[in-house]
Design an enzyme around this catalytic site. Structure first.
Site, short mmCIF file in Angstrom:
data_model
loop_
_atom_site.label_atom_id
_atom_site.label_comp_id
_atom_site.label_asym_id
_atom_site.label_seq_id
_atom_site.Cartn_x
_atom_site.Cartn_y
_atom_site.Cartn_z
N TYR A 351 34.93 35.61 -28.28
CA TYR A 351 34.20 34.64 -27.92
C TYR A 351 34.00 34.34 -26.58
O TYR A 351 35.06 33.99 -26.00
CB TYR A 351 34.27 33.33 -28.89
CG TYR A 351 32.88 32.52 -28.90
CD1 TYR A 351 31.87 32.63 -27.99
CD2 TYR A 351 33.05 31.38 -29.66
CE1 TYR A 351 30.74 31.59 -27.94
CE2 TYR A 351 32.18 30.44 -29.70
CZ TYR A 351 30.96 30.59 -28.83
OH TYR A 351 29.96 29.75 -29.08
N CYS A 352 33.00 34.35 -25.85
CA CYS A 352 32.69 34.19 -24.43
C CYS A 352 33.73 35.07 -23.57
O CYS A 352 33.58 36.12 -23.55
CB CYS A 352 32.60 32.79 -24.15
SG CYS A 352 32.08 32.17 -22.36
N VAL A 353 34.47 34.42 -22.76
CA VAL A 353 35.42 34.79 -21.90
C VAL A 353 36.55 35.74 -22.75
O VAL A 353 37.18 36.57 -22.42
CB VAL A 353 35.92 34.03 -20.94
CG1 VAL A 353 36.93 33.05 -21.55
CG2 VAL A 353 36.73 34.77 -19.77
N GLY A 355 35.84 37.36 -25.27
CA GLY A 355 35.07 38.45 -25.48
C GLY A 355 35.41 39.47 -24.54
O GLY A 355 35.72 40.53 -24.54
N PHE A 380 31.06 37.67 -29.37
CA PHE A 380 30.10 36.50 -29.32
C PHE A 380 29.79 36.04 -28.11
O PHE A 380 30.55 35.39 -27.18
CB PHE A 380 30.76 35.13 -30.26
CG PHE A 380 31.12 35.47 -31.64
CD1 PHE A 380 30.78 36.49 -32.28
CD2 PHE A 380 31.88 34.53 -32.33
CE1 PHE A 380 30.78 36.39 -33.66
CE2 PHE A 380 32.19 34.49 -33.77
CZ PHE A 380 31.71 35.47 -34.42
#
Length: 616
Positions: A351-353, A355, A380
């Site tokens: 998710y976000c960083v 990811g 994500f």
């Protein structure tokens, strides 16, 4: 064209209107009580000022930080100013354009005040700041609003029309001008906001007393910096009414805890699920409550779910880099999953960083024999290319990074409030000024809201890690270009050939959909791109039971996102079931439900663990 009214007709209208009571009153009902409350409000305001000055007098907060930020803003805007001031004719033309708008607004305001039925210029998009009826019905407030909007548009046009300004400087100038305009809105000042004036009159100033008291509390809580309260933080307690999905911490090291959640189905997918959340915020955005929890939902679908819970770092973690987060985070968690389940392959989510880090790990593993440890990856709202990374890129030029690195070197980390402020500035009208008015001028206690509680529960960022991230991703864009080096390995995303589910959110200010879409092309295997409605959080945390928003699908991400959208199929509701179907097409084998730890790992404590409870 309507005929002009005669002087007598206008006088008759004025006389008729003067006999009617004003629609709203801005006069305090009890002047004596009002005076006492104003004295109390000034006293609370003095406490707020003292809370602001105290850490500066004792050297706990650098007094030069505000000056540095102001200098950066003025330096950027000066590049635009030089273009306009270098030619007197150009300057006069710009000023004349603005004054012509002022004159038109003023004339319309006078006509409206005289009951001449003058039409008010309306915004193309409704502006929530001016939702109160008096902003349109009261001529004085209507003129004030129109003057402000005209000036704001004019200032933004100055930035857009300035020639010989490089794109990065122009983008920064536009952002700073927007922030200044947002801050100077008449809705943000008590004497020019009709709703605040009305509330002050009706309560005889008690709203300002409450507001100044909250202001003093919030500055003290921020240790000299204002932390605008967005929710009632006392309504939530981690592990009791938030982050409550049953599970155990089965392993931990200096950098993270690994949580395994209890199965709720008789059989589970043979391939476990490992979730890598961002360390910029805490993992429980994926486990807010039983209705919104992606973790709980995934368990109910038959996943054996493991989550990495990052430590809230301090000075001891100053030298932790991206490589440490990869090896002591993702690789450590992979070993834990294998010990607990006996499975070497996992489905992974970033998710976000988180990811971005997952993509780094995939590229790193693709160059070795252990590449089969991650069988599929889901992103994500995560970026691997930062060409179109949006306004956050404004904070990542060489000069600003150097300043930030100097600040981080003193304490070993970036304070969580700094990153939270940067995120809030991306939507300052919604996340700052809305609450500034409601809290400190209307004196309203914010309502309990779990998402905003999570948003305010900030984390620190290790100096080495954050510097690497800003330089290699935002400044130099090394990952997608094959220039990022981790340890002794140069990373190449094209060697990542596993299936990838790449989720973007349509209104994302942090990982713009265009950026996520563009990043899809750098992977070497099949990428299923999915676009969901709403933003960076609400678009991801969208449980099927709520049946909110929508999502778009059209297979691989080819061309540009605008062309992709023209062909994409819109589906109502949550994208979660689509993801589950995608996972099961890769491998739907099931086994009996697993016990936590698999008999090989001892539970250290109940989920959500102790790392997530660490405060800044």
């Amino acid at each position: 064209m309507a005929e002009k009214k005669s002087r007598k007709e206008r006088e008759d209208v004025t006389e008729e209107r003067s006999d009617k009571p004003l629609p709203t009153s801005y006069i305090a009902a009890d002047p004596e009580v009002f005076a006492r409350n104003m004295a109390r409000a000034f006293e609370e305001g003095g406490k707020a000022l003292a809370a602001y000055l105290r850490p500066r007098e004792t050297g706990q907060t650098g007094a030069d930080q505000l000056a540095e930020h102001t200098a950066e803003v003025m330096k950027t805007i000066s590049h635009v100013g030089q273009y306009w001031m270098s030619d007197p004719a150009r300057t006069i033309e710009a000023q004349t354009k603005l004054w012509a708008q002022y004159l038109s607004i003023w004339n319309n305001g006078l006509r409206k005040a005289m009951g001449d039925g003058a039409e008010t210029q309306q915004n193309a998009v409704p502006d929530k700041r001016f939702a109160d009826p008096d902003w349109s019905q009261n001529p004085m407030f209507d003129v004030l609003k129109q003057l402000y909007l005209a000036t704001s548009r004019w200032a933004e046009d100055l930035v857009s029309d300035a020639e010989d300004v490089d794109p990065h400087t122009r983008q920064k100038a536009r952002f700073y001008v927007q922030q200044i305009a947002n801050a100077l809105s008449p809705s943000n000042f008590a004497m020019t906001n009709p709703e605040v004036l009305r509330a002050t009159a009706e309560s005889n100033g008690e709203n300002l007393v409450r507001g100044m008291h909250m202001l003093a509390e919030d500055i003290a809580a921020g240790k000299g910096e204002l932390r605008v309260r967005q929710t009632d933080a006392t309504a939530f307690k981690i592990g009791e009414n938030i982050a409550t999905t049953p599970g155990k911490v089965v392993a931990q090291n200096e950098l993270c805890q690994v949580i395994q959640y209890e199965a709720t189905t008789k059989s589970v997918l043979k391939r476990p699920l490992l979730i890598v959340p961002p360390w910029i915020n805490k993992f429980y955005i994926l486990d807010l409550n039983s209705e919104k929890s992606f973790v709980r939902w995934a368990v109910e679908q038959g996943h054996t779910v493991f989550v990495v819970s990052w430590v809230n770092p301090d000075r001891r973690h100053a030298d932790k880099t991206f490589e440490h987060y990869m090896k002591e985070g993702i690789f450590y968690a992979l070993d834990v999953v294998e010990r607990a389940t006996g499975e070497r392959k996992v489905n992974a989510i970033g998710y976000c960083v988180g990811g971005t880090l997952l993509a780094v790990a995939l590229a790193y593993l693709a160059k070795g024999r252990s590449k089969q440890r991650i069988a599929s990856a889901t992103m994500f709202a995560a970026q691997v290319d930062f060409t179109y990374s949006g306004d956050l890129k404004l904070f990542a030029d060489e000069e600003q990074i150097e300043t930030l690195e100097e600040d981080m070197a003193e304490r070993g980390y970036l304070d969580g409030s700094k990153m939270a402020t940067a995120f809030n500035l991306l939507r300052s009208n919604d996340l700052i000024w809305r609450y500034f008015v409601s809290d400190y001028m209307l004196g309203k206690e914010p309502l309990p809201f779990d998402l905003l509680y999570w948003n305010s529960d900030s984390t620190r960022l290790p100096a080495a890690n954050h510097s690497f991230y800003l330089r290699n991703c935002y400044l130099e864009n090394n990952l997608s270009q094959g220039r990022m080096k981790i340890g002794d390995k140069m990373l190449d995303l094209s060697r990542v050939t596993i299936p990838i589910y790449n989720l973007a959110t349509k209104e994302d200010h942090i990982a713009p959909a265009r950026s996520v879409f563009f990043g899809s092309q750098f992977f070497g295997g099949p990428v299923r791109f999915v676009l969901t409605g709403s933003g960076h959080i609400a678009g991801v945390i969208n449980p099927p039971a709520k049946n909110k928003y929508q999502y778009w699908i059209d297979g691989d991400a080819n061309g540009d996102i605008e062309s992709w959208m023209e062909k994409a199929e819109e589906k109502p509701g949550s994208w979660w079931p689509d993801w589950q179907r995608w996972i099961e097409t890769l491998d739907d084998k099931r086994v009996d439900a697993r016990e936590i730890g698999g008999g090989k790992l001892q539970a250290l404590e109940d989920a959500p663990g102790s790392y997530v409870k660490m405060k800044c």
